[in-house]
Scaffold this active site. Structure first.
Site, PDB file in Angstrom:
ATOM      1  N   ILE A  84       0.748  -1.229   0.107  1.00  0.00           N
ATOM      2  CA  ILE A  84      -0.074  -0.055   0.130  1.00  0.00           C
ATOM      3  C   ILE A  84       0.853   1.089   0.216  1.00  0.00           C
ATOM      4  O   ILE A  84       2.059   1.403   0.593  1.00  0.00           O
ATOM      5  CB  ILE A  84      -0.773   0.089   1.201  1.00  0.00           C
ATOM      6  N   LYS A 135      -4.240   0.231  10.737  1.00  0.00           N
ATOM      7  CA  LYS A 135      -3.170  -0.390   9.982  1.00  0.00           C
ATOM      8  C   LYS A 135      -2.328  -1.339  11.071  1.00  0.00           C
ATOM      9  O   LYS A 135      -1.660  -0.611  12.242  1.00  0.00           O
ATOM     10  CB  LYS A 135      -2.091   0.594   9.136  1.00  0.00           C
ATOM     11  N   CYS A 430      31.776  -0.191  40.578  1.00  0.00           N
ATOM     12  CA  CYS A 430      30.194  -0.859  40.320  1.00  0.00           C
ATOM     13  C   CYS A 430      29.393  -0.101  41.279  1.00  0.00           C
ATOM     14  O   CYS A 430      29.592  -0.086  42.655  1.00  0.00           O
ATOM     15  CB  CYS A 430      29.963  -2.260  40.551  1.00  0.00           C
ATOM     16  N   CYS A 433      28.077  -2.889  43.937  1.00  0.00           N
ATOM     17  CA  CYS A 433      28.928  -3.757  44.852  1.00  0.00           C
ATOM     18  C   CYS A 433      30.319  -2.993  45.119  1.00  0.00           C
ATOM     19  O   CYS A 433      30.990  -3.583  45.875  1.00  0.00           O
ATOM     20  CB  CYS A 433      29.054  -4.988  44.353  1.00  0.00           C
TER      21      CYS A 433
HETATM   22  S1  IVH Z   1      -4.940  -3.742   3.054  1.00  0.00           S
HETATM   23  C1  IVH Z   1      -4.499  -3.777  -1.554  1.00  0.00           C
HETATM   24  N1  IVH Z   1      -5.374  -3.399   5.310  1.00  0.00           N
HETATM   25  O1  IVH Z   1       0.193  -3.583   5.255  1.00  0.00           O
HETATM   26  C2  IVH Z   1      -4.299  -3.619   0.055  1.00  0.00           C
HETATM   27  N2  IVH Z   1      -3.261  -4.050   4.886  1.00  0.00           N
HETATM   28  O2  IVH Z   1       1.836  -2.058   3.061  1.00  0.00           O
HETATM   29  C3  IVH Z   1      -3.848  -4.626   0.680  1.00  0.00           C
HETATM   30  N3  IVH Z   1      -1.667  -4.040   6.393  1.00  0.00           N
HETATM   31  O3  IVH Z   1       1.710  -6.131   4.309  1.00  0.00           O
HETATM   32  C4  IVH Z   1      -3.704  -4.547   2.113  1.00  0.00           C
HETATM   33  N4  IVH Z   1      -3.133  -3.663   8.153  1.00  0.00           N
HETATM   34  O4  IVH Z   1      -0.772  -6.670   5.350  1.00  0.00           O
HETATM   35  C5  IVH Z   1      -4.604  -3.786   4.517  1.00  0.00           C
HETATM   36  N5  IVH Z   1      -5.729  -2.998   7.745  1.00  0.00           N
HETATM   37  C6  IVH Z   1      -5.048  -3.314   6.647  1.00  0.00           C
HETATM   38  C7  IVH Z   1      -3.808  -3.596   7.234  1.00  0.00           C
HETATM   39  C8  IVH Z   1      -2.701  -3.854   6.000  1.00  0.00           C
HETATM   40  C9  IVH Z   1      -1.916  -3.889   7.845  1.00  0.00           C
HETATM   41  C10 IVH Z   1      -0.343  -4.671   5.902  1.00  0.00           C
HETATM   42  C11 IVH Z   1      -0.591  -5.553   4.641  1.00  0.00           C
HETATM   43  C12 IVH Z   1       0.635  -5.236   4.061  1.00  0.00           C
HETATM   44  C13 IVH Z   1       0.962  -3.801   4.326  1.00  0.00           C
HETATM   45  C14 IVH Z   1       0.941  -3.201   2.854  1.00  0.00           C
END
Ligand code: IVH
Length: 742
Positions: A84, A135, A430, A433
């Site tokens: 992403i 995330k 130390c 000690c």
């Molecule tokens: S959606 C096309 N949702 O972030 C989009 N990814 O940079 C697919 N990740 O390793 C991913 N939390 O596993 C999505 N709520 C979330 C996420 C998430 C963490 C991770 C994902 C990937 C990374 C992408």
């Protein structure tokens, strides 16, 4: 810039980013923060955009990053696991600078505003419904269910091909292995999500590792990645891993039309969904949701450093399309780590089990990323010196990986304040000690940017702080398993001067133990006969029965964890042999990177990686030190002489002459078998065989369980015999020598 400058700069950035990718994805040992990595990545992106002529098709900006690790089967993802794009929140100090420069204060979410307007333009409409969710800062996995059963679990790998880690994922209780029929799941259902470790689970794991003399993990994400790479799934099963789903991949034989349907399905099959999930249809709603999430994210069980924004409608997604590495219909808004200013009230010094003296910042309490922070490690003298830290200064702190507090820099010096010198403060002794200390210089960082680090050690083996933590290690379950001695008992024994070294434990009369007061004068709490009897009984067992490997681990010698101790006990019969070891003397002369296999004196021993030049030096130094010599004398006086229970320095195959059933035969193991791979490997090793990780023309047998596609193909193409477990049993049992190959 002259024409060759951008070109060399692009090449340099690519090499640099690739290196950090390997450190992050393959070794789970990043050297730089996410923010620093992102800065490198962005610099490369903008240079490539500015000078398309020099753009490299193999640039990390054009792929998803990371390559699969060795040791696991690989699988091609039916639907690529994309990355992403990040949208960065502008940190407050940057906002100040821009305002000073331009007279206008930009919105901190400017990149998010631009993203939403790209969505609006791309779709040609004002309202674009999106979801906003946390995330999760974990490790991405794909779970593929077929016919309602978990078929396999895989890591993201490079986005196209990942490692099959089914055995490890099976140990995670929140991942169902089969789906209830009533759930009405599609025939093939690929669920994507993150495996993570909770903050509490992470803290406990690190504590245990620290006790055992093992390196601790920097943050929960590293701990998770490191755990999932372990080849022994039983060990994985002991780690506190959890799973949350955030998306779907391949779906066949059924339809999941909307996010609501997907969530209802997750509820029916009992997989945790990623929450809170908010729907928004306008920019204002998106901004509000992202800001609200920033307030509540610290209450989530997992580390969260951002919000993921996804366009809901499938058709709209297709219309917006993809770049080579990420969808254009989704983005991750990254919150900067929360930073707070506070006053450094004092610097105290902690004494660890190995005598390491760690300066600790005592801070005026501040609330950061969900908890009140009062202390932060200052690592060592060099760390303090490089940052010019002094008592009374106002410092900026943040939590690394949102967990471990760290001091970033000094914001303002205390008026007339002096820079702190750990050496001066310690004055050569130390703080616990008052015994002698030693200054050790080590080199840290990459080759290009290595720097010297000064660390102090208390070298008084009988220092109370060291003794108490050494006793805990000595009696722990994986060491000598002496029952009845927890932290409090250990501390009291030291405090009452009943013990100055762990070996004193063998000489305290049972009656003295029974009478030990764990409370205070006014409020006594007596240890008691029963508890004392437990200690007496189990210390007898330790003295008479515990093998060398347990004793070695119990000693708490730096660099000697559980597996190193086992390997040392394979190579030596007893402490006497270890103290005079020719193998270790040779090993310690190896330079870093020089291989043991190429050294003709060491090659026949096939020494495992846990025992390298550093560990060898540490063991030899210990037995030559006054403390080590005292241990040897004391053991002799006590009549304790532990012996190895698996002494076999030269593997059977390297030894002359025939012998065991599998002598000289090399095996490769693949697929799912009735027991963990290393259990089966141990049986092969015991019978004189050798186990290797990959199939080559030197392989004699491929032991193949269920699955195991690529290795099987390779074996067949090389004419290597492929056998199953029953055939292995036949080789191991009756047959005194394996049948001749056809
Ligand atoms: S959606 C096309 N949702 O972030 C989009 N990814 O940079 C697919 N990740 O390793 C991913 N939390 O596993 C999505 N709520 C979330 C996420 C998430 C963490 C991770 C994902 C990937 C990374 C992408």
């Amino acid at each position: 810039m002259s024409p060759e400058e951008p070109q060399t700069e692009i090449a340099r950035l690519i090499a640099e980013i690739e290196r950090h990718n390997r450190l992050y994805y393959d070794q789970a040992e990043p050297e730089i923060s996410d923010a620093e990595y992102d800065a490198l990545f962005r610099r490369l992106e903008s240079l490539e955009a500015e000078y398309p002529l020099f753009a490299d098709p193999n640039s990390p900006t054009r792929r998803v990053g990371g390559s699969p690790s060795e040791g696991f089967e690989q699988v091609r993802h039916p639907v690529p696991m994309l990355s992403i794009d990040d949208l960065f929140e502008i940190p407050a100090d940057e906002l100040d600078r821009r305002e000073a420069r331009t007279g206008r204060r930009p919105l901190k979410e400017r990149e998010l505003v631009e993203f939403y307007s790209r969505l609006q333009k791309g779709l040609g409409r004002e309202r674009v419904p999106v979801t906003i969710e946390p995330k999760i800062d974990g490790v991405a996995v794909s779970l593929v269910y077929r016919g309602g059963r978990l078929d396999y679990a895989a890591t993201r790998g490079d986005g196209r091909t990942g490692d099959v880690i089914t055995a490890n994922v099976r140990t995670i209780r929140s991942v169902p292995l089969s789906l209830p029929e009533s759930a009405g799941a599609p025939d093939t259902l690929e669920i994507r999500g993150e495996i993570f470790m909770t903050g509490a689970g992470f803290a406990k794991l690190n504590e245990e590792r620290d006790e055992a003399g093992l390196a601790t993990f920097a943050n929960p994400r590293n701990a998770t990645a490191g755990t999932l790479k372990m080849l022994d799934s039983r060990e994985v099963g002991k780690r506190p891993l959890d799973f949350i789903a955030h998306g779907m991949g391949l779906v066949e034989g059924g339809e999941i039309a909307t996010i609501t349907d997907f969530h209802a399905l997750l509820d029916r099959i009992g997989i945790r969904k990623n929450e809170p999930l908010v729907l928004a249809e306008t920019l204002e709603e998106v901004l509000a949701a992202v800001r609200r999430l920033d307030e509540v994210r610290h209450d989530l069980p997992h580390a969260t450093d951002g919000a993921v924004i996804k366009v809901i409608d499938r058709e709209a997604q297709e219309q917006l399309g993809y770049t080579s590495r990420a969808p254009r219909w989704a983005a991750a808004y990254k919150y900067p780590p929360e930073q707070k200013e506070t006053t450094l009230l004092d610097i105290t010094v902690q004494v660890g089990r190995t005598g390491k003296l760690t300066p600790v910042a005592e801070l005026a309490p501040v609330f950061v990323s969900g908890t009140t922070v009062r202390r932060a490690t200052l690592h060592n003298e060099s760390f303090i010196h490089e940052r010019g830290i002094g008592i009374g200064d106002v410092v900026l702190i943040q939590k690394a990986g949102e967990i471990i507090p760290e001091v970033i820099r000094v914001v303002s010096k205390k008026e007339g304040g002096e820079p702190y010198s750990l050496s001066a403060r310690l004055g050569g002794v130390c703080p616990v000690c008052a015994g002698p200390i030693e200054c050790r210089e080590t080199v840290s960082g990459s080759k290009a940017e290595s720097r010297g680090v000064t660390t102090h050690f208390c070298v008084n083996f009988e220092c109370a702080a060291q003794v108490a933590s050494r006793i805990r290690q000595f009696v722990s379950r994986k060491a000598l398993d002496i029952e009845g001695i927890g932290s409090i008992v250990a501390e009291k024994l030291v405090e009452r001067e009943l013990i100055r070294s762990p070996l004193d434990l063998f000489e305290i009369p049972g009656g003295t133990l029974a009478a030990l007061n764990l409370g205070t004068e006014e409020n006594p709490r007596i240890f008691g006969e029963k508890n004392a009897a437990k200690i007496v009984r189990t210390r007898e067992r330790a003295a008479k029965e515990m093998p060398l490997s347990r004793w070695l681990f119990a000693m708490g010698i730096s660099q000697v964890g559980e597996s190193a101790a086992r390997e040392l006990a394979r190579l030596h019969r007893n402490f006497g042999e270890l103290a005079r070891s020719g193998i270790l003397a040779e090993l310690r002369t190896l330079k870093t990177g020089e291989s043991k296999e190429k050294n003709p004196l060491l090659a026949p021993y096939e020494i495992a990686s846990e025992v390298g030049p550093v560990a060898a030096a540490s063991v030899l130094d210990f037995f030559q030190s006054p403390a080590g010599l005292a241990v040897l004398d004391r053991l002799a006086a006590l009549g304790i002489d532990p012996q190895s229970d698996h002494y076999a320095p030269i593997p059977a195959e390297n030894a002359a002459g025939p012998g065991k059933a599998l002598a000289g035969k090399t095996f490769v193991i693949t697929g799912t078998l009735s027991a963990a791979r290393d259990v089966i490997a141990a049986r092969i090793l015991e019978a004189g065989g050798k186990v290797s990780g990959s199939v080559s023309k030197n392989t004699d047998y491929l032991l193949a369980g269920e699955g195991g596609g690529s290795k099987r193909d390779k074996a067949l193409s090389l004419g290597v015999a492929v056998i199953d477990e029953a055939e292995l049993d036949a080789l191991l049992s009756g047959a005194s020598a394996p049948p001749e190959e056809s």
